[in-house]
Design an enzyme around this catalytic site. Sequence first.
Site, PDB file in Angstrom:
ATOM      1  N   GLU A   1       0.788  -1.363  -0.026  1.00 48.66           N
ATOM      2  CA  GLU A   1       0.024   0.017   0.209  1.00 48.66           C
ATOM      3  C   GLU A   1       0.765   1.322   0.089  1.00 48.66           C
ATOM      4  O   GLU A   1       0.339   2.484   0.133  1.00 48.66           O
ATOM      5  CB  GLU A   1      -1.107   0.068   1.281  1.00 48.66           C
ATOM      6  CG  GLU A   1      -2.097  -0.943   1.108  1.00 48.66           C
ATOM      7  CD  GLU A   1      -2.807  -1.064   2.047  1.00 48.66           C
ATOM      8  OE1 GLU A   1      -3.176  -0.398   3.075  1.00 48.66           O
ATOM      9  OE2 GLU A   1      -4.125  -1.895   1.990  1.00 48.66           O
TER      10      GLU A   1
ATOM     11  N   GLU B   1      -7.216  -7.470  -1.253  1.00 49.94           N
ATOM     12  CA  GLU B   1      -7.648  -7.149  -0.099  1.00 49.94           C
ATOM     13  C   GLU B   1      -8.999  -6.631   0.080  1.00 49.94           C
ATOM     14  O   GLU B   1      -9.384  -5.590  -0.909  1.00 49.94           O
ATOM     15  CB  GLU B   1      -6.716  -6.207   0.621  1.00 49.94           C
ATOM     16  CG  GLU B   1      -5.483  -6.701   1.170  1.00 49.94           C
ATOM     17  CD  GLU B   1      -4.799  -5.276   2.288  1.00 49.94           C
ATOM     18  OE1 GLU B   1      -5.381  -4.770   2.868  1.00 49.94           O
ATOM     19  OE2 GLU B   1      -3.755  -5.697   2.191  1.00 49.94           O
TER      20      GLU B   1
END
Length: 879
Positions: A454, A551
Site C-alpha cells: 500500500e 484485500e
Amino acid sequence: MRLAVRLCLPALWCVFGGVFSEFSSQLSLTGKWSLRNSNRSVSLPVQVPGCVHSALQQQGYIQDPYYRFNDVSYRWISLENWTYTTTFSVPASLRLKRKVLLVFDGVDTVSTVSLNGIAVGTTDNMFLRYDFSVRDLLKDGENVLEVRFLSPVLYASEQRKAHPYRVPPECPPEVQHGECHVNFIRKAQSSFSWDWGPSFPSVGLWRPVRLEAFDALRLVQVSCVPLYNYRSAEWTVQVELLVDAVQPTESQITVSIPELGSEQTYQAKFLSGKTKTVLVLHIYTKKEVKLWWPNGHGEQPFYNLTIQGFQDLFSSKVYFRTVDLYQGQIVGTPGLGFFFRVNGKPIFLKGSNWIPAHSFQDQVTPAVLRNLLQSAVDANMNALRVWGGGVYEQDLFYHICDEMGIMVWQDFMFACAMYPTEADFIQTVREEVLQQLWRLKSHPSIIIWSGNNENEAALATDWFDIPAPQRPTYLKDYVTLYVNNIREIVQEEDQSRPFLVSSPTNGVESEQEGWVAADPYDPLYGDVHFYSYLADCWDWRTFPRTRFTSEYGFQSWPSFSTLQPISRSEDWSYDSNFSSHRQHHQDGNQQMLLQAALHFHLPNSSEPLRRFTDTLYITQVMQAQCVKTQTEFYRRSRSEAIEGKGYTMGALYWQLNDIWQAPSWSSIEFGGKWKMLHYFAQSFFAAVLPVGFEDDGTMFVYAVSDLSQELKLRTVVTVHSWSDPDPVCRLESDLVPVPAGSAVPVFRRPVAALLAGCGRCTRLTCLLTFRLEDAGGSQQGPTNHHFLCSPKDARGLQRPNITAKVQEDERGFTVSLRSAAVAPFVWLDVGSVPGRFSSNGFLMVSRNVTVGFNAWRPTSVAELSASLTVTSLTDVYRV
Ligand SMILES: *[C@@H]1O[C@H](CO)[C@@H](O)[C@H](O)[C@H]1NC(C)=O
Ligand SMILES: *[C@@H]1O[C@H](CO)[C@@H](O)[C@H](O)[C@H]1NC(C)=O
Ligand SMILES: *[C@@H]1O[C@H](CO)[C@@H](O)[C@H](O)[C@H]1NC(C)=O
Ligand SMILES: *[C@@H]1O[C@H](CO)[C@@H](O)[C@H](O)[C@H]1NC(C)=O
Ligand SMILES: *[C@@H]1O[C@H](CO)[C@@H](O)[C@H](O)[C@H]1NC(C)=O
Ligand SMILES: *[C@@H]1O[C@H](CO)[C@@H](O)[C@H](O)[C@H]1NC(C)=O
Ligand SMILES: *[C@@H]1O[C@H](CO)[C@@H](O)[C@H](O)[C@H]1NC(C)=O
C-alpha cells in the site's frame, strides 16, 4: 561473483534445507542462554531461539502478555536494553579448522555481538542471517558469547532524530496503543502495533545460532529454480550454489535428477570468500515432466535432485511449474488485464491474506502453521498473500505451501509508510532482499514478489498530508527503494516469477505513470484493495468490479471461548474498557453493529453475559455474510465486463489468521478456531458454485466453475417460506453449458414473476435456496441461498427451538439437530473443545440436519454435550 562452469547436460526446483552440516563441522549454540536487563534487576534463563517476552513469561516474571491490558503494562520490556549470554567450550577439532564462523540465522534486531570480551560485529536487521569470523577469538576451555540488544523503540526514535526530514507516519493512531517510527527499523512492522494487533516490539535471538568451521568449503545456500524455455520447449534447472571457500578451490560437482535421467558434471572454481556459482542442468527427458499445480488444479509432484562433489550428498525436492502475470489488453475493454497463468493456464486466485501468527515468532510452532494452512486448503483456497508488514515466513511455511498447492503472493516487508533511503538503510535492504530471494526462490508456491504493501497508494492518495513542494522527495525515495533497488535485484536474481512494485498497483500502467499512478485503486488495472464498512454489504453495487482484489474485508469478534482465558468477567460486555482496548481500528466496534443493524435485530438479552456472547455472534454473522457477498460478486465477474470493468481473476480477502485474541478481519481466531466466515469460505470458494443475486428486480443465478472441463448444468431454485421448513415450490432452468474456468448465467427471472408463480409468497414471507445439477440430476457444488428481504423484516421467522444430540460412531462425533422452523445462521459452538464442525453457520431449511465434529484432542459425548450451544438468528433478541 559468478563463475562460468563448463556446461554439459540437462535439469529443475530445489527445496533445500538451510544448513549443510555435510561440509563443515558445526557446534549448535541453541538452547539455554542467560538474559539480563541493563541494571541487572532482572536476570533469568532464556531459550534460544526465542525472545525476551517469552522468557519472562516462561520464568514467571510476567503474566501472559496477551492477558487484558498487558500490552500496555509490559511496554517497559521493549524500552529496556537486554543482554543474552552463553558460555560454551569448543572441541579442538573445530577450533583448529582454517575458518570458523559464528552464524546467527536471525537476530531481532539491534545488537552488538562480542566473544570473550571482544566485539565481533553488530546487527540491525531482523530479516538477515549474519555470520562473523571468530576463529582467532576462540579459546580452549570456556568461551563467553554475549549479544547486547538496544531497545528497538529507542533505536527507531534515534534513527528518526538523525534523519533530515520527516518520514511519515511518525506514530501509529492512538487507538493502537503503539510505538513510533517503526519504518526506521528493519523489523516486523506490525510489532509496533497494527489495526489488528498489539504493540510487542520483540527482542531476542529468534532463529538458531551456531559455529560453523571448515578447512576448504562451506555451502552457504543452495537454490534450484526450474526454468522453461518456450522456444525450445525445454526445461532447465538453474542450480545456484553460494559457497564460502578458504582459498581458491576447484571441485567436480555432479547434479542429477535420476527420475528424469538427467545428470551433469561440472568443473567448478570457487574463489576465496563467498562465491555464487550457477550450474544449469538441462532436462532432455523423453517423458513428460510432471508439473506442480495449485490446489484444485492438479497434483503437486516433485523430483529429487542431488548434488555430489561436496563432502556429503546434497538432496532436495524440485517442482516444475511456470507462472506469468498477464497484463496485456483484453479485447473490447479499456484498461489492461491482470491475471496469473500457471503452466499456461489462467487461474482464479481464491484465498486470503496471511499475517504473523504470533507476536513472538518462537511460539509459531509447526503444528500452528500446519493447522492454519490446512484450514486454508480445507476452505478451498488456492492462494495466500504473505503481507508486507510481518515477517518473511519460516522455511516450513513455504514447504507446506509447496506440498498443499497454495500459491503465495510474497510481499517484501514494507507496509503503509514512507521509508528512509540513506545509504545504510539501502544497503541493509539490498542484503535482505538478496538473502530472502536465495532462501525462498526454489519454492514453486511463491508465484509473485511484490515490493510493498500500500505504499504506492499512500503516496498517490496522500495519506500523510505531504505538502506539495515536498512530494518529489518522497516520490524519489519511493522509486529509489522499490524500483532502483528491490526490483533491480529481483530481476537479476529471479526469472521464474513476476514482480510488482506494490500492492495495490496498476502494474504496467503505474510504471507508465512514473511508478506512482494517479489512482492505484483503478479497477481497470492491476490489483485493488477495497474497504467500506458502512455501505450496505448485501448490495453488490457498492463493490468495485476489479480485475483482481487482493484485500477486502469486514471485522468481527472472536468467540467467547477465545476471549475468556485472557479476560475477566467485568470485561464481558461490548462497551467495556476491555472491548474498547482490544479494538485497534478507529470506530471498529460501532461499525460492526451499524453494518449488522442494516439487516439484523441487534442482541438485546437482559442477561449481560448472554447479550455479550450474542453480540459476538452477530458480528460473525455480519462478517460472514458481507465477505460472502463480495467474494461471490468477484467470482461471478470472471467472464464478463460491464462498462469495461470485470474479468476479475482474484479474490483474496483480508485476513486469514489472527495474532492475538481481538476483533479483526480474520476468518480464523487466534488458537485456530474457525469463525463463521471460514465455514462460509468453504462454500464460497468451492470449485463449482451457484451465485445468486438481484439486478433491477430480476433474480439471476450464475454457475461459476474453476474446473478444467466443461459442464452442463441447470439451476434448481427452491422457494421456502420463513414460517415453515417444508418447501413452497421449485423451479428449474434448462441445461446450460458451463465452460472450463468460467462464470455463466444459468437462471434469470423477475422476482415478482417468480413469487407470483409460487403460492402466497412475498418478499417478506419467503426466501430462496438454489443449487446446480448436471444432466443426471447430481448436485454440483454447494447449495446456496438468497434472502429477498432483510431477516429483520422477514414475516413468519420464528424461534426455531433447535434441539441437538451429540453421538459417536465409527466415523467420529456427530451432532443431530432438530428444528421446528426455518433457522438462519445456525451456529454450533463447543467452547474450548478444539476442533472443527463439518458445516456451521448454515441456513436450516429442513427439520433435521446432522453435522460432524472433528476433535483435535480426545473428548467424549458427555463433554461435547455439556459444552455445546446452538444459536440461530432469532435466538439473540427477545420478541
Ligand atoms: C532497574 O531497571 C528497572 C527497569 O527499567 C527499574 O524498574 C528498576 O527500578 C531499576 N532498579 C534499580 C535498582 O535501579
Ligand atoms: C539503553 O541503552 C541506551 C544506549 O546506551 C541508553 O541511552 C539507554 O538509557 C539505555 N536504557 C536503559 C533502560 O538502560
Ligand atoms: C525422493 O527421495 C526420497 C528419499 O530418498 C524417496 O523416498 C522418494 O521416493 C523420492 N521421490 C521421488 C519422486 O523420486
Ligand atoms: C475504564 O477506563 C477508564 C479510563 O481509563 C477508567 O477511568 C475507568 O475507571 C475504567 N473503568 C473500569 C470499569 O475499569
Ligand atoms: C419455540 O418455543 C416457544 C416457547 O416455548 C414457542 O412460543 C414457539 O412457538 C416455538 N417455536 C416453534 C417454531 O415451534
Ligand atoms: C428427524 O429426526 C427425528 C428424531 O431425531 C425423527 O423422529 C424424525 O423422523 C426425523 N424426520 C425426518 C424427516 O427425517
Ligand atoms: C429486542 O429486540 C426486538 C427486535 O428488535 C424487539 O422486538 C424487542 O422488543 C426487544 N426487546 C427488548 C426487551 O428490548
